[in-house]
Design a protein around this motif. Sequence first.
Motif, short mmCIF file in Angstrom:
data_model
loop_
_atom_site.label_atom_id
_atom_site.label_comp_id
_atom_site.label_asym_id
_atom_site.label_seq_id
_atom_site.Cartn_x
_atom_site.Cartn_y
_atom_site.Cartn_z
N ALA A 788 0.82 -1.20 0.00
CA ALA A 788 0.00 0.00 0.00
C ALA A 788 0.86 1.25 0.00
CB ALA A 788 -0.92 0.00 1.22
N LEU A 789 0.31 2.31 -0.54
CA LEU A 789 0.97 3.61 -0.49
C LEU A 789 0.89 4.16 0.93
CD1 LEU A 789 -0.42 5.22 -3.76
CD2 LEU A 789 1.82 4.17 -3.43
N SER A 790 1.78 5.05 1.25
CA SER A 790 1.75 5.69 2.56
C SER A 790 0.52 6.59 2.67
CB SER A 790 3.02 6.52 2.76
OG SER A 790 3.19 7.45 1.71
N VAL A 791 0.13 6.90 3.89
CA VAL A 791 -1.01 7.78 4.13
C VAL A 791 -0.71 9.15 3.50
CG1 VAL A 791 -2.41 8.92 5.88
CG2 VAL A 791 -1.60 6.57 6.24
N PRO A 792 -1.63 9.68 2.70
CA PRO A 792 -1.34 10.94 2.01
C PRO A 792 -1.08 12.09 2.98
CG PRO A 792 -3.29 9.88 1.09
CD PRO A 792 -2.95 9.14 2.34
N ASP A 793 -0.15 12.92 2.60
CA ASP A 793 0.12 14.15 3.34
C ASP A 793 -0.81 15.23 2.80
OD1 ASP A 793 1.03 16.49 4.42
OD2 ASP A 793 3.14 16.19 3.89
N PRO A 794 -1.73 15.77 3.61
CA PRO A 794 -2.66 16.78 3.11
C PRO A 794 -1.98 17.97 2.47
CG PRO A 794 -3.30 16.04 5.30
CD PRO A 794 -1.94 15.47 5.04
N ASP A 795 -0.72 18.23 2.86
CA ASP A 795 0.00 19.37 2.30
C ASP A 795 0.83 18.97 1.06
OD1 ASP A 795 -0.92 21.13 4.28
OD2 ASP A 795 0.64 20.44 5.66
#
Length: 857
Positions: A788-795
Amino acid sequence: MEQQKKFKSGKSRRETAVQGTNDSSIVSKCSMATAGYFNDPFLKEFVSKTAKRSPLINRGYFIRATAIDFLLKKFLSSDSKKKQILSLGAGFDSAYFRLKSQGLIDDVMFCEIDFCDVVKRKHTVISTNSTLNSLIPGYFTQSEKEDPLIEINTDRYKLLGVDLTQHNTLEALLKLCGIDFDNPTLLLSECVLTYMTKRCSSNVIQWASETFTNSTFVLYEQINPNDSFGLFMQNHFRTIGSALKCINAFPTMDTQLQRFKQLGWEQSEAMDMNQFYYNLVSEEERNRVEWLEPFDEYEEWHLKCAHYMVLCAYSKTCESLLSGFTKDISVSSNVIPSCVTVEALAEMTSILRFGHASTVVNGVIVTVAGFGEEYGKHQRLSSIMVTDAKTFKSKLLNLDVDLDQIEIVRLRHTLCSLKDGSTILIGGRMSPTYSCKQVVQLMLNCHDSTRKDTEGTETSLQTKDNSTNGIENSFCKSTDLTHAIVLNGASRKTETPDSNYELVNSKDKKLIQNKDESDNLNCAQKETLILNSDSRHSDKNCVNIENTNLTSSHLNAKSNETHSHKVIIDRQNSSDSKIKEKPKCLSDILDLDSNKVNSNCDKKDFVILENMNCDNKETKDIKSVSLTCSVIKQTGYIPVPRWRHSAVVCQKAGKEMIFVYGGRNETRLALNCGYLFDPDNGQLSQVCNSESEPGYRQSHTASIWNNQVIIAGGLDLQLRPVNSIYMLDVDNLVWRRFDVTGELLPRYSHTAQVIDNLLVLIGGVNLCHQSPGVAVINLLTGACAEYALSVPDPDFLVLLHQHQICYLGNGRFVVIGGGGNCFSFGTLLNRSPFILDINKCVQNFTQTVCNKNGLAS
């Protein structure tokens, strides 16, 4: 009191913003109907000014209207008598008028509820429009209103202005209007509850379950808020003042189903819009929709559908409305938690585009065309970006060519780099109705490179274009300028050496030196100006580097000595050279993935020499790079133009060839043909079809491994993502399917890279609720695992599709571009270049997956 006024004022503004979504929605619905997606002639009666929306937005509202219409008609088709429909937050919806005109609700009580201001505006439209009020029997003879919140109250149609959170008032009004709480009732909520708080929306659901004893609740709204698309979607609604307040409390279909069960509903079922489209919309209807408008935004279409769902909850006596749906599309439990890291490069956001093509030539990443941001505008791009593969600094190149004559402005094309330093641009489209037909050759030129000799005298090496086809001959340098000088020979199409240089010894082809400045160069510097003047042997004798950033580890792999500069010269034709290494082919000396020396090469061709004056050398950066281009004339078998195809360089009968497969064009959604292209003479030959071929494919990838072409993933003829892998033996042109063991998600619009005996698939789109991350496949054993991809960074939001990659070694990639138009929420362009690190994936795969199955890594 003042604080209370401020609170009311704030609440009023929020309500106004939410009501504004109705005005925008009805215009989009009208656009969709006008374009022929859905038959509803009454939508336009509620629109003061029509507007044409994009095909993507039209499709989004088509699937919404189709799903709700499907469920309403299925409810109406049951044998139950005295049915009722309550539309909660109805806005300017025209469902009553559409169904009434079709004779489907003559005996049905239809009640619409919304804010007072909205229903008053709707009533005004109805009262002045004979097309609408003529479909409301008794409209002009209805009795006097029993309550000011009742706008219309006829036997079969009610219009009420009340806040849904005021349950006591709402229930009293329904009783006044003659609603029977024991009759079969469908309660409809389209994108309404999500704008409420968790408490308020849950209260509405619980109130409905407790008030109506024989009921069905139909909910249509957003889900999956925490991936990049979901975060971008949330940002959009916050920006327009109507935040999705409830989505994070119940982010998935499963949590929504549990919510309804906990709030008193006996049964519930749900599906997202991808599931609905592929399971409950007929194939005939899907084919009709595909050709209504030119369309090429499948990534955004599938992502939008994955972020909206329809849920049906029932009291114990109601029948299922989603029966016949069997296929489950959900998050796979076999995907390994994130081992993938994304690293933003400080102040490196110069490449903002998608649908482009990138390749690496002599340590320079060349990125051609696509759609993106340039000079502050979103548009199709004609420019070419060159990026130093070590420093990641970029330069924008605007080719001095007639764009009406040479097709540079294109999307979803391919770009292949060859050993002579050129790149070949194949396929693509200018629009969904125009495929590019030209094959274009681009040549990278590193000119105006300033150097200093041992006495500090500056010398400028310049070239100019004197060839007939506009391709420039130059002494190209790797942009890793502290490590190597790369000498580029004549291009494939050049018949004579550049006239700006003089052939000192034409028989031995020892040296081409600049006429004007040769006297200023000492012997050691002249050794750096070796160039083969015979273009017939340019593939053999010209020094080229393909698909790599040349590093000191590559150049010094055979020796412990440290050389700050190296030079490649022709050993056969330069007897004066001082040999420091055994002669080898540069492409064979450098095993680019493993940083090892490969001794299997022709030892008479090239040698590596030390530059005597490297300590005083000074060079310019990426700013000195330019490109020239020409069109290659195609001969032989001429295939149909295409885009969303794949292309990869391979070896056929000792020649460098390009294999092209699949894609789509203006008339076919996917192609199943492949062909070989000879860049030397433009000759094309078809690769015959066979039973074991991949079949119809578009938006897939092609990689090369042991001279076998690997076709992975893509969309099939029904535009469904696939997870199959096929291999083509280039020598005998025989296809075979490659079977894998372990998890391999369907995907398309991804990228691929072969690292040793591993095939790595990066990103893409599918119909699951989890965007594809990184798949690792062992090409020797078939072992496979998904990460899985890492948790998205909102920024730092990243959409890992419609991007390009360059492998840097050691499990690290530089990602170029990517993103897309996110439905009606705006365009998200990845801020690139950025680094993607899959080291942990490879380590886990080697240590866990392969060892677990007793397989070689």
